[in-house]
Design an enzyme around this catalytic site. Structure first.
Site, PDB file in Angstrom:
ATOM      1  CG  PHE A   1      57.015  44.735  54.308  1.00 45.82           C
ATOM      2  CD1 PHE A   1      56.560  43.991  53.237  1.00 45.82           C
ATOM      3  CD2 PHE A   1      57.570  45.990  54.058  1.00 45.82           C
ATOM      4  CE1 PHE A   1      56.648  44.481  51.932  1.00 45.82           C
ATOM      5  CE2 PHE A   1      57.663  46.484  52.751  1.00 45.82           C
ATOM      6  CZ  PHE A   1      57.202  45.728  51.691  1.00 45.82           C
TER       7      PHE A   1
ATOM      8  CE1 TYR B 284      53.773  54.363  57.504  1.00 46.42           C
ATOM      9  CE2 TYR B 284      55.241  53.561  55.786  1.00 46.42           C
ATOM     10  CZ  TYR B 284      54.945  54.468  56.774  1.00 46.42           C
ATOM     11  OH  TYR B 284      55.814  55.501  57.032  1.00 46.42           O
ATOM     12  CG  ASP B 285      51.684  45.362  54.113  1.00 49.58           C
ATOM     13  OD1 ASP B 285      51.582  46.319  53.324  1.00 49.58           O
ATOM     14  OD2 ASP B 285      52.330  44.333  53.856  1.00 49.58           O
TER      15      ASP B 285
ATOM     16  CD  GLU C  45      72.161  61.518  51.186  1.00 45.52           C
ATOM     17  OE1 GLU C  45      71.474  62.431  51.663  1.00 45.52           O
ATOM     18  OE2 GLU C  45      73.309  61.677  50.717  1.00 45.52           O
TER      19      GLU C  45
ATOM     20  CG  ASP D 121      62.009  54.970  46.434  1.00 42.49           C
ATOM     21  OD1 ASP D 121      62.822  54.684  47.329  1.00 42.49           O
ATOM     22  OD2 ASP D 121      61.270  55.976  46.493  1.00 42.49           O
TER      23      ASP D 121
HETATM   24  P1  ITT Z   1      65.421  50.037  50.312  1.00 39.34           P
HETATM   25  O1  ITT Z   1      65.499  51.484  49.917  1.00 39.34           O
HETATM   26  O2  ITT Z   1      66.720  49.491  50.802  1.00 39.34           O
HETATM   27  O3  ITT Z   1      64.803  49.190  49.242  1.00 39.34           O
HETATM   28  P2  ITT Z   1      63.492  51.005  52.259  1.00 39.34           P
HETATM   29  O4  ITT Z   1      62.632  50.317  53.273  1.00 39.34           O
HETATM   30  O5  ITT Z   1      64.329  52.150  52.735  1.00 39.34           O
HETATM   31  O6  ITT Z   1      64.423  49.884  51.583  1.00 39.34           O
HETATM   32  P3  ITT Z   1      61.967  52.824  50.586  1.00 39.34           P
HETATM   33  O7  ITT Z   1      62.920  53.925  50.762  1.00 39.34           O
HETATM   34  O8  ITT Z   1      61.400  52.564  49.229  1.00 39.34           O
HETATM   35  O9  ITT Z   1      62.604  51.428  51.032  1.00 39.34           O
HETATM   36  O10 ITT Z   1      60.790  53.041  51.632  1.00 39.34           O
HETATM   37  C1  ITT Z   1      59.604  52.345  51.523  1.00 39.34           C
HETATM   38  C2  ITT Z   1      58.748  52.586  52.753  1.00 39.34           C
HETATM   39  O11 ITT Z   1      57.394  52.299  52.426  1.00 39.34           O
HETATM   40  C3  ITT Z   1      59.134  51.674  53.914  1.00 39.34           C
HETATM   41  O12 ITT Z   1      58.837  52.304  55.142  1.00 39.34           O
HETATM   42  C4  ITT Z   1      58.231  50.480  53.684  1.00 39.34           C
HETATM   43  O13 ITT Z   1      57.937  49.796  54.877  1.00 39.34           O
HETATM   44  C5  ITT Z   1      56.981  51.122  53.090  1.00 39.34           C
HETATM   45  N1  ITT Z   1      56.389  50.200  52.122  1.00 39.34           N
HETATM   46  C6  ITT Z   1      56.755  49.990  50.817  1.00 39.34           C
HETATM   47  N2  ITT Z   1      56.067  48.998  50.272  1.00 39.34           N
HETATM   48  C7  ITT Z   1      55.234  48.549  51.224  1.00 39.34           C
HETATM   49  C8  ITT Z   1      54.289  47.512  51.283  1.00 39.34           C
HETATM   50  O14 ITT Z   1      54.074  46.694  50.255  1.00 39.34           O
HETATM   51  N3  ITT Z   1      53.627  47.346  52.427  1.00 39.34           N
HETATM   52  C9  ITT Z   1      53.841  48.138  53.486  1.00 39.34           C
HETATM   53  N4  ITT Z   1      54.739  49.106  53.553  1.00 39.34           N
HETATM   54  C10 ITT Z   1      55.435  49.325  52.418  1.00 39.34           C
END
Ligand code: ITT
Length: 191
Positions: free
Chosen positions: A145, A147-148, A37, A66
């Site tokens: 992936f 918000y790209d 969490e 993160d």
């Molecule tokens: P883990 O915690 O299991 O690693 P998560 O997707 O929940 O996976 P985060 O809590 O760090 O990871 O949330 C990151 C958010 O920001 C998530 O919605 C991603 O799609 C977005 N994000 C992070 N890096 C990105 C990137 O390089 N391009 C586009 N979106 C990104």
């Protein structure tokens, strides 16, 4: 040397693997059932929390990422709530576009914090990288992936989703974070 990658996000995993391959660590994915969490209020806190919890639970070295999007006109939102801003990537993108519908200021940044924990949960390394850009009015591109497709980088005249993977890996927040991390990570192995 085993390194557990503490993520459930396949897009992130793919990019993290690209930076970590050839370093001599054997990468394994965290068990799906092991969910952490994210109670922290900063990217660094949450990265440390995820790395530390997964390291302790598995008894192995662990690395966590993160990350998220911080939009200037939204006072830094979605920020650490980026993953919780909607059900799907499409929903999350639409929410940001709706909230920015009338905004002239489209400036934003992606932030990535990386933490590596020792098998006892102690944080061995942590770092943060950022990449500045602008939020478009409509999505463009099919790579990457999250918000790209709405994150446009003026210096490259492309969204993250329009960049070939190796270009995104160079310029992205994750690329900046790993650039700072890799020399130290190499050091760790010879300790
Ligand atoms: P883990 O915690 O299991 O690693 P998560 O997707 O929940 O996976 P985060 O809590 O760090 O990871 O949330 C990151 C958010 O920001 C998530 O919605 C991603 O799609 C977005 N994000 C992070 N890096 C990105 C990137 O390089 N391009 C586009 N979106 C990104």
């Amino acid at each position: 040397n085993l390194l557990v990658v503490a993520t459930g996000n396949p897009g992130k995993l793919r990019e993290m693997q690209a930076y970590l391959e050839d370093l001599g660590w054997e990468l394994i994915l965290k068990p799906e059932s092991l969910e952490v969490e994210e109670t922290g209020s900063t990217f660094v806190e949450n990265a440390c929390l995820k790395a530390s919890t997964v390291a302790k639970a598995t008894g192995q070295w662990a690395i966590a990422d993160d990350s998220g999007l911080a939009v200037d006109a939204l006072n830094g939102a979605p920020g650490v709530y980026s993953a919780r801003y909607g059900q799907t990537d499409a929903d999350r993108i639409q929410r940001v576009l709706n909230e920015l519908a009338k905004a002239a200021n489209r400036q934003a940044k992606f932030v990535c914090a990386i933490a590596i924990a020792r098998p006892n949960g102690e944080i061995a390394l942590q770092t943060q990288g950022i990449c500045r850009g602008e939020i478009l009015f409509t999505p463009r591109g099919s790579g990457g992936f999250g918000y790209d497709p709405i994150f446009y980088v003026p210096s490259h005249n492309m969204t993250f989703a329009e960049m070939p993977p190796e270009v995104k890996q160079q310029v992205s927040h994750r690329g900046q974070a790993f650039k700072a991390l890799l020399p130290q990570l190499t050091q760790l192995r010879v300790e």
